[in-house]
Scaffold this motif. Structure first.
Motif, short mmCIF file in Angstrom:
data_model
loop_
_atom_site.label_atom_id
_atom_site.label_comp_id
_atom_site.label_asym_id
_atom_site.label_seq_id
_atom_site.Cartn_x
_atom_site.Cartn_y
_atom_site.Cartn_z
N PHE A 130 10.03 8.43 -4.23
CA PHE A 130 10.72 8.07 -2.99
C PHE A 130 9.88 7.06 -2.20
O PHE A 130 10.42 6.07 -1.66
CB PHE A 130 10.96 9.31 -2.13
N LEU A 131 8.56 7.26 -2.17
CA LEU A 131 7.68 6.33 -1.47
C LEU A 131 7.70 4.95 -2.13
O LEU A 131 7.66 3.92 -1.45
CB LEU A 131 6.24 6.87 -1.45
N VAL A 132 7.76 4.93 -3.46
CA VAL A 132 7.82 3.66 -4.19
C VAL A 132 9.07 2.88 -3.78
O VAL A 132 9.00 1.69 -3.46
CB VAL A 132 7.82 3.90 -5.71
N MET A 133 10.21 3.55 -3.80
CA MET A 133 11.47 2.88 -3.45
C MET A 133 11.48 2.47 -1.98
O MET A 133 11.91 1.36 -1.64
CB MET A 133 12.64 3.80 -3.77
N MET A 136 0.83 -1.21 0.00
CA MET A 136 0.00 0.00 0.00
C MET A 136 0.86 1.25 0.00
O MET A 136 0.48 2.28 -0.57
CB MET A 136 -0.93 0.00 1.22
N ILE A 137 2.03 1.18 0.64
CA ILE A 137 2.96 2.32 0.61
C ILE A 137 3.43 2.57 -0.82
O ILE A 137 3.51 3.71 -1.29
CB ILE A 137 4.16 2.07 1.54
N ILE A 138 3.73 1.46 -1.52
CA ILE A 138 4.16 1.57 -2.92
C ILE A 138 3.07 2.19 -3.77
O ILE A 138 3.32 3.10 -4.57
CB ILE A 138 4.55 0.18 -3.46
N THR A 163 9.24 -5.71 -6.64
CA THR A 163 10.34 -5.00 -7.33
C THR A 163 9.87 -4.40 -8.65
O THR A 163 10.49 -3.47 -9.16
CB THR A 163 11.51 -5.96 -7.62
N GLN A 164 8.76 -4.90 -9.19
CA GLN A 164 8.27 -4.39 -10.47
C GLN A 164 7.74 -2.97 -10.34
O GLN A 164 7.46 -2.31 -11.34
CB GLN A 164 7.20 -5.32 -11.03
N SER A 165 7.60 -2.47 -9.10
CA SER A 165 7.18 -1.08 -8.90
C SER A 165 8.20 -0.10 -9.47
O SER A 165 7.87 1.02 -9.83
CB SER A 165 6.98 -0.80 -7.41
#
Length: 322
Positions: free
Chosen positions: A296-299, A141-143, A266-268
């Motif tokens: 940044f949130l994605v990583m 959900m963060i991603i 990791t596909q994000s």
């Protein structure tokens, strides 16, 4: 970390799909040829790899055991995955498709109850029904929140038609890809390597691409040289390199739903790669501060997802030994 690194590399090469599919649509190419040509071009490359490794005969023998399963799960894992992705490129920009595609992080986790995972006990390995990884879902959900940040300023520019035809097919694809991949891993049972499995699924899905190509000839005409070249590049970068890397990563964590979810997360990073690619090749607008905050949130979400999966796996082993 090896599966995670392979997953990140796969995300880089998968990003070529979104960039080139959008480029082909902008040049007037039909989504039908973008979809079918990729798999036509994949066959010779994969065939050479499998022949070089002298593994073609075992693959053919394995496919003959259960041709129906090979066709069904290849149709779902490749057909219902890539067909809708190419279709959506006709109605939405690459960044929207790449962002929506990250729903597969959630989709893969929701599919866990449909599979069995291996748990090591004092009595030996035991197959138990998979459970939705709640902690991993929280990291996912963060991603997704980061992805929403990246695209929030662009969403207002889209019509309802672009949202429906550009987003809904991608959501369908987000469930089809992990479902087909995981089911084929179960069918193969570790008897085939990743090169054999990708070639087998490509061959098994050929009836779909042949029918689609025939339909394309009567409705859209033959593909242009430019679209054929770009489709060939997509076949090599995304169809061969990225698919093999990703399937190898998932093979390494087969039977562990937490680690499998981390690899799929990791596909994000595709979003970051697609944004960079569109800036370089399609002259897209430079991301704003809000978009960078989203990246940044994605990583951060991906790192936390990986940490939670490894911590959960270590805790399970500790409880078993106790």
């Amino acid at each position: 970390m090896r599966p995670i690194i392979l997953g990140i590399l796969a995300a880089f090469f998968f990003a070529f799909t979104f960039i080139m599919n959008r480029s082909m649509e902008l040049d007037g190419g039909s989504w039908i040829w973008s979809a079918s040509l990729r798999y036509f071009f994949m066959i010779p490359f994969l065939l050479l790899l499998v022949l070089w490794r002298k593994n073609l005969r075992p693959l053919m023998a394995e496919m003959k055991k259960d041709p129906r399963a090979w066709f069904v799960w290849s149709f779902i894992g490749f057909g219902l995955f890539y067909g809708p992705l190419c279709f959506s490129a006709a109605y939405a920009p690459g960044w929207l498709i790449a962002s929506t595609w990250q729903v597969t992080i959630i989709s893969g986790s929701l599919l866990a109850p449909l599979f069995f995972e291996t748990v090591i006990t004092k009595m030996g390995p035991v197959q138990v029904k998979g459970k939705v990884p709640i902690k991993g879902m929280a990291m996912s959900m963060i991603i997704l929140l980061g992805i929403m940040f990246i695209q929030i300023e662009h969403a207002g520019m889209l019509s309802l038609k672009e949202v429906m035809l550009g987003v809904v097919p991608v959501i369908i694809a987000s469930f089809a890809y992990p479902l087909g991949n995981r089911k084929m891993m179960d069918v193969c049972g570790g008897r085939l390597d990743v090169f054999q499995r990708v070639l087998g699924m490509t061959i098994a899905s050929m009836p779909l691409w042949i029918v689609l190509a025939i339909y394309g000839l009567f409705t859209a005409g033959s593909p242009s040289i430019g679209q054929s070249v770009q489709s060939g590049l997509v076949a090599i970068t995304s169809g061969v390199i990225a698919t093999i890397l990703f399937f190898q990563a998932t093979d390494l964590v087969r039977g562990n739903m937490q680690k499998l979810g981390a690899v799929e997360a990791t596909q994000s990073l595709e979003v970051l790669f697609v944004v960079s690619g569109e800036l370089l090749f399609l002259k897209a607008a430079f991301p704003t501060v809000i978009s960078w905050a989203g990246m940044f949130l994605v990583m951060a979400g991906m790192v936390l997802h990986s940490f939670v999966s490894h911590k959960g796996d270590a805790l399970n082993k500790k409880n078993v030994s106790a």
